[in-house]
Each structure stands twice: as C-alpha cells, then as structure tokens.
Design an enzyme around this catalytic site. Structure first.
Site, PDB file in Angstrom:
ATOM      1  N   CYS A   1      45.728   7.283  -0.389  1.00 36.72           N
ATOM      2  CA  CYS A   1      46.750   7.512  -1.421  1.00 36.72           C
ATOM      3  C   CYS A   1      46.676   6.406  -2.487  1.00 36.72           C
ATOM      4  O   CYS A   1      45.707   6.336  -3.225  1.00 36.72           O
ATOM      5  CB  CYS A   1      48.125   7.589  -0.769  1.00 36.72           C
ATOM      6  SG  CYS A   1      49.404   8.230  -1.863  1.00 36.72           S
TER       7      CYS A   1
ATOM      8  N   HIS B   1      47.508  11.580   3.972  1.00 39.79           N
ATOM      9  CA  HIS B   1      47.791  10.425   4.834  1.00 39.79           C
ATOM     10  C   HIS B   1      47.446  10.679   6.297  1.00 39.79           C
ATOM     11  O   HIS B   1      48.314  11.056   7.073  1.00 39.79           O
ATOM     12  CB  HIS B   1      49.280  10.076   4.735  1.00 39.79           C
ATOM     13  CG  HIS B   1      49.662   9.463   3.440  1.00 39.79           C
ATOM     14  ND1 HIS B   1      49.740   8.103   3.247  1.00 39.79           N
ATOM     15  CD2 HIS B   1      49.969  10.019   2.257  1.00 39.79           C
ATOM     16  CE1 HIS B   1      50.097   7.850   1.995  1.00 39.79           C
ATOM     17  NE2 HIS B   1      50.245   8.999   1.374  1.00 39.79           N
TER      18      HIS B   1
ATOM     19  N   GLU C   1      47.118   8.519   8.522  1.00 38.93           N
ATOM     20  CA  GLU C   1      47.846   7.561   9.379  1.00 38.93           C
ATOM     21  C   GLU C   1      49.239   8.061   9.753  1.00 38.93           C
ATOM     22  O   GLU C   1      49.894   7.462  10.606  1.00 38.93           O
ATOM     23  CB  GLU C   1      47.920   6.178   8.700  1.00 38.93           C
ATOM     24  CG  GLU C   1      49.015   5.992   7.658  1.00 38.93           C
ATOM     25  CD  GLU C   1      48.701   6.626   6.309  1.00 38.93           C
ATOM     26  OE1 GLU C   1      47.835   7.513   6.234  1.00 38.93           O
ATOM     27  OE2 GLU C   1      49.364   6.255   5.322  1.00 38.93           O
TER      28      GLU C   1
END
Lengths: 90, 261
Positions: free
Chosen positions: B109, B218, B220
C-alpha cells in the site's frame, strides 16, 4: 525576500480524477461552460538572500526531484515572482 | 516489544514446517505508518523474526529482508510516499535492494507508493478513479512465482486479502506497462473487479530481479484467524478466518532460510 514559484501539473495523458470531480461540481453552482478542469500544485520557495541564478538552479532541481514525480506530473513553471505583484492579486 | 499482544493463531508452531526463525525481516516505521505492527505479526505468524526499523536510522541491522508497511507516511503530504522516500533508512534500503545481495523488499500500500517514488519500481499511484476511499476484501491472482515474495505460490493461484486505500490507481505509460507484462513482472492482478481504475488491473509488480515487490492490497491483514477476511480464494470462511496472505511472507522466509543453509 525573493521568492521562486514552481508550478506542477498532472501530465496531459494522466486522468486527473480531482479535476474531473471539480468539473462536475461547477455546473451545480450554475457555472457552466468549463469543459475541463485540471488541478495542479503551486509551490513558493523563499530565499534568504540575493536572487541568484544558483538559487533558481537549485529550485529547478527541487522541482524535478522532490516537488514533482516525472511519471505522473510535469513542472510547468520555475521562475522568480515579483512580491509586489504577487501580493496585489485581489 | 514488550507490549506485543500474544499471537492467537500460532501457525509457526506447525511441527511439519521448517524452522524459519533465523530469517530476520525488518519492518520500517515512518511517521504516519499504520500497519507496521500488523506486518510484524504477519512475519511472526509465518515463523520468522520481525525486527523494527526506524525511518531516521541509517542502519539495517543485518536484516535479511525489509517490509515497508501501509499507512499515511508524512500524512501523504506532497504525494503519497514522496517525503518518506528521502529518509536516511530508504537510502540504505535502495542500495541494498540494488546490490548483488538483492535484499528482498516488500512494499504494501503506502509502502508500494514509497517504492515507486524511490524508483525501485516503475509507474506511480494516483487517486482512485471513483475518488472514494475503498475498503473491501479483494480477490487477486498471483501471476508469477518468480519473485522472492511469491515463490511458494503456483502461478495463477488466487488469494483474497483486504484492500484499503485512496490513492490506489496504478498508472504507467504504455511502454512501461508492455515491458512489465512482457517480462512477467506483473505479480498480482485484480480479479472480478478493478477497485480503483488501475491500468490493466495491476495490483502489484516487481523489479527485474524479483527481489523488490510492491502491491496495494494488504496480505498482512489476512494471516490470523479471527482478524482476516470472511473469504479465502476457495470461498467463504467462518469467523474472519481468511489466511490467504500468509504465503507471501512464508515465501520470503523460506527463500532466506534456504539461502543461508
């Protein structure tokens, strides 16, 4: 103190979503006739000292390294501005 | 860090997998970074060791890889990533990424935006074409496994991970886009729905060597049961159990441990 103005505009081939949104809002205020709006950035760099060519050259470097991204933006102007004139815009 | 919340789903305890704790991954924090802690947790959940790095520092502390996390570094002032790109630590990361050692670097990002501003990756990100902030679970196709961060995937595999951004529209000139396609450097592509107007549905790309990868979504945020998306590539999952992002981190850790062996 001397000031340098730097104008940065989105490249013509890059769609400018913000400009497009503004163009859409203008007719809602009754302000017709603007077929396109493009939104750029204006920086004013103030020099402590004389208005030298060296300062202008540094401003040009700043314009192309930090102030603009050459992938999406063009530097359209780097020049000294006359403070009296700049302050009188009404 | 002493305040770290205990890991709920400790996949690293999986006895069948290799021990990846020797792989040390640096997570960069800039002023305005938001997802640095999540990225650290992802590395720990994948079995590696997370090392916090500070943007004003000029040492990499011998980490084996670096993640530049999401957020709004320097408030996105000027352009997203534009100011962070000139931090002392970024100089070291750029050198290490371009060196013969080819340090693996992942930008997520805002981290992707930093990598484009640093010219480690081509192109740039502009405002989403619809001008809205977008936050959704996004299906992606992993187009290549010839990068440090996708080595454990089958090419063409799909994953579902969260996407949340304002300046997510990937742009580059046609020549650059053709090069990326031709050289197999489009790493992730949006599937079913292009959420931001990105050219050619591109969600993530790599450099020529494949050690530097950037993506807008994302991974994560899809590594821990209870905190992930409500879907994986295979379909809906219960209780926010989507874990499709984990393999990205495992890919790099396995590669690092393999190269040390």
């Amino acid at each position: 103190m001397p000031r340098i103005v730097v104008d940065v505009m989105p490249k013509p081939e890059i769609l400018d979503p913000q400009g497009k949104a503004i163009a859409g809002a203008l007719p809602r205020l009754g302000l017709d006739g603007f077929v396109e709006v493009r939104q750029g950035k204006r920086f004013e760099l103030t020099i402590d000292g004389e208005a030298t060519d060296e300062a202008l050259a540094k401003a040009r470097t700043a314009a192309t390294t930090l102030l603009s991204n050459p992938v999406i933006e063009d530097v359209t102007r780097v020049e000294w501005i006359n403070d009296a004139a700049a302050g009188d815009v009404e | 860090m002493s305040t770290e919340t205990p890991l709920i789903g400790s996949y690293s305890a999986d006895a069948a997998g290799p021990d990846l704790t020797d792989a040390r991954v640096g997570i960069v924090t800039f002023p305005g970074s938001l997802d640095d802690r999540d990225a650290s947790r992802a590395i720990r959940l994948a079995g590696g060791t997370a090392v916090p790095l500070w943007h004003a520092d000029s040492k990499l502390y011998d980490v084996d890889a670096v993640i530049i996390p999401g957020g709004f570094s320097y408030g996105d002032y000027l352009r997203a990533g534009a100011i962070s790109r000139f931090s002392p630590l970024m100089d070291k990361i750029i050198d290490a990424a371009n060196s013969d050692a080819k340090l693996p670097v992942l930008g997520i990002c805002n981290g992707f935006q930093v990598l484009t501003e640093a010219h480690l990756l081509p192109g740039s990100m502009i405002k989403n074409d619809h001008l809205h902030f977008v936050c959704r679970d996004q299906r992606l196709r992993v187009e290549t496994n010839a990068t440090d961060w996708t080595a454990s995937f089958e090419p063409g595999a799909e994953i579902v991970v969260p996407l949340k951004n304002q300046d997510g529209q990937y742009v580059a000139d046609e020549k650059t886009l053709d090069e990326l396609e031709g050289e197999g450097r489009v790493v992730f592509r949006y599937v079913d729905h292009n959420p931001n107007g990105s050219r050619r549905d591109i969600a993530g790309i790599s450099n020529a060597a494949g050690n530097v990868v950037g993506l807008m979504p994302h991974p994560e945020h899809a590594v821990e049961a209870g905190f992930g998306p409500d879907a994986s590539a295979a379909g809906p999952v219960e209780l926010r159990g989507g874990l499709d992002g984990l393999n990205i981190f495992t890919s790099a850790l396995k590669k690092i441990v393999g190269s040390k062996a």
